[in-house]
Design an enzyme around this catalytic site. Structure first.
Site, PDB file in Angstrom:
ATOM      1  N   GLY A 104      -8.692   4.233   1.470  1.00  0.00           N
ATOM      2  CA  GLY A 104      -7.613   4.874   1.310  1.00  0.00           C
ATOM      3  C   GLY A 104      -6.345   4.057   0.772  1.00  0.00           C
ATOM      4  O   GLY A 104      -6.375   2.903   0.352  1.00  0.00           O
ATOM      5  N   GLY A 106      -3.607   2.265   0.936  1.00  0.00           N
ATOM      6  CA  GLY A 106      -2.998   1.396   2.040  1.00  0.00           C
ATOM      7  C   GLY A 106      -1.490   0.987   1.523  1.00  0.00           C
ATOM      8  O   GLY A 106      -0.765   0.650   2.404  1.00  0.00           O
ATOM      9  N   ARG A 107      -1.298   0.568   0.140  1.00  0.00           N
ATOM     10  CA  ARG A 107      -0.093   0.419  -0.419  1.00  0.00           C
ATOM     11  C   ARG A 107       0.565   1.172  -1.544  1.00  0.00           C
ATOM     12  O   ARG A 107       1.295   0.778  -2.363  1.00  0.00           O
ATOM     13  CB  ARG A 107       0.294  -1.173  -0.456  1.00  0.00           C
ATOM     14  N   LYS A 127       3.319   1.639  -5.956  1.00  0.00           N
ATOM     15  CA  LYS A 127       2.485   0.624  -5.427  1.00  0.00           C
ATOM     16  C   LYS A 127       3.546  -0.437  -4.782  1.00  0.00           C
ATOM     17  O   LYS A 127       4.330  -1.403  -5.316  1.00  0.00           O
ATOM     18  CB  LYS A 127       1.724   0.120  -6.340  1.00  0.00           C
ATOM     19  N   ASP A 139       1.254  -4.524   5.433  1.00  0.00           N
ATOM     20  CA  ASP A 139       2.589  -3.790   5.385  1.00  0.00           C
ATOM     21  C   ASP A 139       3.041  -3.017   4.288  1.00  0.00           C
ATOM     22  O   ASP A 139       3.925  -2.198   4.318  1.00  0.00           O
ATOM     23  CB  ASP A 139       3.696  -5.040   5.595  1.00  0.00           C
ATOM     24  N   GLY A 140       1.678  -2.755   3.360  1.00  0.00           N
ATOM     25  CA  GLY A 140       2.123  -1.712   2.426  1.00  0.00           C
ATOM     26  C   GLY A 140       3.031  -2.321   1.306  1.00  0.00           C
ATOM     27  O   GLY A 140       3.353  -1.357   0.396  1.00  0.00           O
ATOM     28  N   ARG A 197       3.370   3.368 -11.271  1.00  0.00           N
ATOM     29  CA  ARG A 197       2.126   3.427 -12.387  1.00  0.00           C
ATOM     30  C   ARG A 197       1.654   5.002 -12.390  1.00  0.00           C
ATOM     31  O   ARG A 197       2.201   6.123 -11.647  1.00  0.00           O
ATOM     32  CB  ARG A 197       0.769   2.811 -11.841  1.00  0.00           C
ATOM     33  N   ARG A 204     -11.038   8.587  -7.406  1.00  0.00           N
ATOM     34  CA  ARG A 204     -11.879   7.346  -7.664  1.00  0.00           C
ATOM     35  C   ARG A 204     -13.431   7.844  -7.276  1.00  0.00           C
ATOM     36  O   ARG A 204     -13.527   8.745  -6.585  1.00  0.00           O
ATOM     37  CB  ARG A 204     -11.466   6.009  -6.654  1.00  0.00           C
ATOM     38  N   ASP A 274     -14.002   1.769  -5.002  1.00  0.00           N
ATOM     39  CA  ASP A 274     -12.577   2.216  -4.756  1.00  0.00           C
ATOM     40  C   ASP A 274     -11.897   2.029  -5.939  1.00  0.00           C
ATOM     41  O   ASP A 274     -10.865   2.535  -5.845  1.00  0.00           O
ATOM     42  CB  ASP A 274     -12.119   2.002  -3.443  1.00  0.00           C
TER      43      ASP A 274
END
EC number: 2.7.7.-
Length: 522
Positions: A104, A106-107, A127, A139-140, A197, A204, A274
């Site tokens: 998934g 994550g950041r 991002k 921590d993302g 972005r 994906r 991914d």
């Protein structure tokens, strides 16, 4: 934010696919859902460090908004424009050949899907904007160095003609991020940054692998139907025939993408499933790099230094392997797997056609047959044996005197005088054979030169060039980033005063951190 009040978001993905019913932003396994609603985590002092104006224009962002404080607030994650509905996507993936389960975003946090004035849809994704339910123990956030690399490379690839996600902005967070750059137990505080972005879709291969792995066939079907309707509207038909055509398009686009990687010498570094876009876009710029002294076994990723699974020369085979994993995930939607096999066959046929096309263009031929492919393979072996710079070696061939081929035209492309001397005789023979082939080709000299110039870039985002800009930016000077933006906008046209950006890797960069191999740390 009145200057941006005309922007329209329709957020089709989250309108059409089931979301996570749990509202809390706690790390967890998410089942039966394609996404989770999540808000970016605000930062203390956002500031716009750099923008790609052409992407802002593509999106239809008003100039007054781009130049405003409000822009930094939105693209740092501190504020939302009307119509934005942030989410993080749920997907899995094969990492270094092994199934990793749920991964998934994550950041990464998508702000929404913008409908541009021309009707095109663009997903805007931050991002480094904070944790999500998929962050696991992280921590993302993202650090300035990795954010600069993605910001620059996204647009560098676009201007090279490589299918890619785009980049809008680079925003400083005004906060530090703790990272262990070398994974050696010595973490340090680095400046944080957020990249926005942009792509029509960030779906994906792993978006389909995850529900398939869990037996969530209804969700898998919904994912496929939504992707086709949203991202492949040109496809007609229904049922398995439509699904087969869709997979075939994914395969063809993936072949075209990786063929361009090979043409320009780009190495992705982390080709996990991914990190594979169903649109055939280059996605997720981490420890990437450009081949300098030609070596098909080179990888820029320190994590892959032993196995070299994702080395330059194997990238086409890895894409095929990844497509096979996607086909396996989609198989429950088919009574007969023949359409999936047809898609895999289409990948191989497209890759072969792209290779012939690119060999012809890079060598300045009207077309390439089997003998020309062998001639090119001999050239690649000479580049490897002689430690030639790939980008500069192809460019040097443009200046070859076809009537009297002289190896001196290549004098500026070698990294090692001893290896240069070792290939002198076979290189002389190859240049003679190549010149003979050019004289027999129907292309006129001017057309040949123009064709080679369009296929062989002069300016690419070498890791050491990016590192120079990163080090300046770390001291508060964005001049290096801005200079690279100007250079990378036109990578095929030689321009006076830019010799530094078209040079071989300097000796100081051979083993300097960030200049050759990189970790996944960000």
């Amino acid at each position: 934010m009145d200057t941006a009040d005309t922007l329209r978001f329709d957020n089709r993905l989250i309108q059409r696919l089931p979301g996570d019913p749990e509202p809390s932003n706690q790390r967890r396994e998410v089942r039966g859902a394609a996404w989770s609603a999540v808000m970016p985590t605000p930062v203390t002092a956002p500031s716009t460090l750099a923008v790609w104006p052409e992407v802002a224009d593509l999106l239809g962002l008003p100039a007054g908004f781009v130049d405003s404080v409000d822009f930094a607030e939105v693209f740092a994650g501190n504020a939302l424009l009307q119509g934005m509905q942030p989410w993080a996507a749920n997907y899995g993936g094969h990492q270094f050949g092994r199934w990793a389960g749920q991964l998934g975003d994550g950041r990464a946090i998508s702000l929404g899907e913008l409908v541009a004035a021309d009707g095109r849809h663009w997903e805007l994704q931050l991002k480094g904007a904070g944790p999500t339910p998929y962050s696991r123990g992280a921590d993302g956030r993202a650090v300035l160095r990795s954010s600069i690399r993605e910001f620059l490379c996204s647009e560098a690839m676009h201007h090279l003609g490589v299918p890619t996600t785009r980049a809008l902005s680079l925003v400083g967070s005004g906060e530090g991020v703790l990272r262990d750059m070398f994974y050696d137990g010595h973490p340090d505080i680095e400046p944080g940054a957020i990249v926005c972005r942009v792509a029509p879709s960030f779906l994906r291969f792993g978006s389909f692998e995850l529900p398939a792995s869990r037996g969530e066939q209804e969700l898998l079907q919904q994912m496929a139907d939504t992707c086709i309707a949203r991202d492949f509207p040109e496809l007609q038909g229904s049922g398995e025939a439509l699904l087969g055509d869709w997979f075939g398009q994914i395969a063809v686009r993936s072949a075209e993408m990786v063929a361009h990687w090979m043409r320009v010498g780009f190495v992705h570094g982390v080709m996990n499933t991914d990190n594979m876009s169903v649109l055939g876009l280059t996605i997720d710029y981490g420890p990437y790099g450009w081949v300098e002294d030609y070596d098909p076994d080179w990888t820029p990723n320190t994590t892959d230094a032993q196995g070299r699974r994702y080395r330059f020369g194997t990238q086409p085979q890895v894409v095929f392997w990844n497509l096979t994993r996607l086909a396996q995930a989609l198989a429950p939607l088919f009574a007969d797997v023949q359409p999936l096999q047809a898609g895999l066959d289409a990948f191989q046929a497209t890759l072969a056609a792209c290779t012939r096309r690119d060999v012809a263009a890079k060598l300045g031929l009207s077309a390439a047959d089997a003998a020309d492919l062998q001639l090119h393979q001999r050239w690649q072996q000479l580049m490897q044996d002689g430690a030639m710079d790939m980008t500069l070696a192809y460019r040097a061939l443009i200046g070859l005197d076809v009537a009297s081929p002289d190896p001196a035209v290549l004098d500026g492309v070698f990294y090692d005088p001893a290896r240069q001397a070792a290939v002198r005789e076979p290189l002389l023979q190859w240049l003679h054979d190549y010149a003979t082939r050019l004289r027999a080709d129907p292309l006129e000299a001017a057309e040949r030169i123009a064709r080679m110039t369009r296929a062989n870039p002069l300016y690419v985002l070498r890791n050491w060039l990016a590192q120079e800009a990163i080090e300046r930016a770390s001291e508060g000077d964005m001049g290096g980033v801005r200079a690279l933006q100007e250079v990378l906008r036109d990578p095929y046209t030689e321009r006076a005063g830019l010799e530094h950006y078209a040079g071989r890797r300097p000796a100081w960069a051979d083993h300097k951190a960030g200049c050759s191999m990189l970790s996944c740390s960000s």
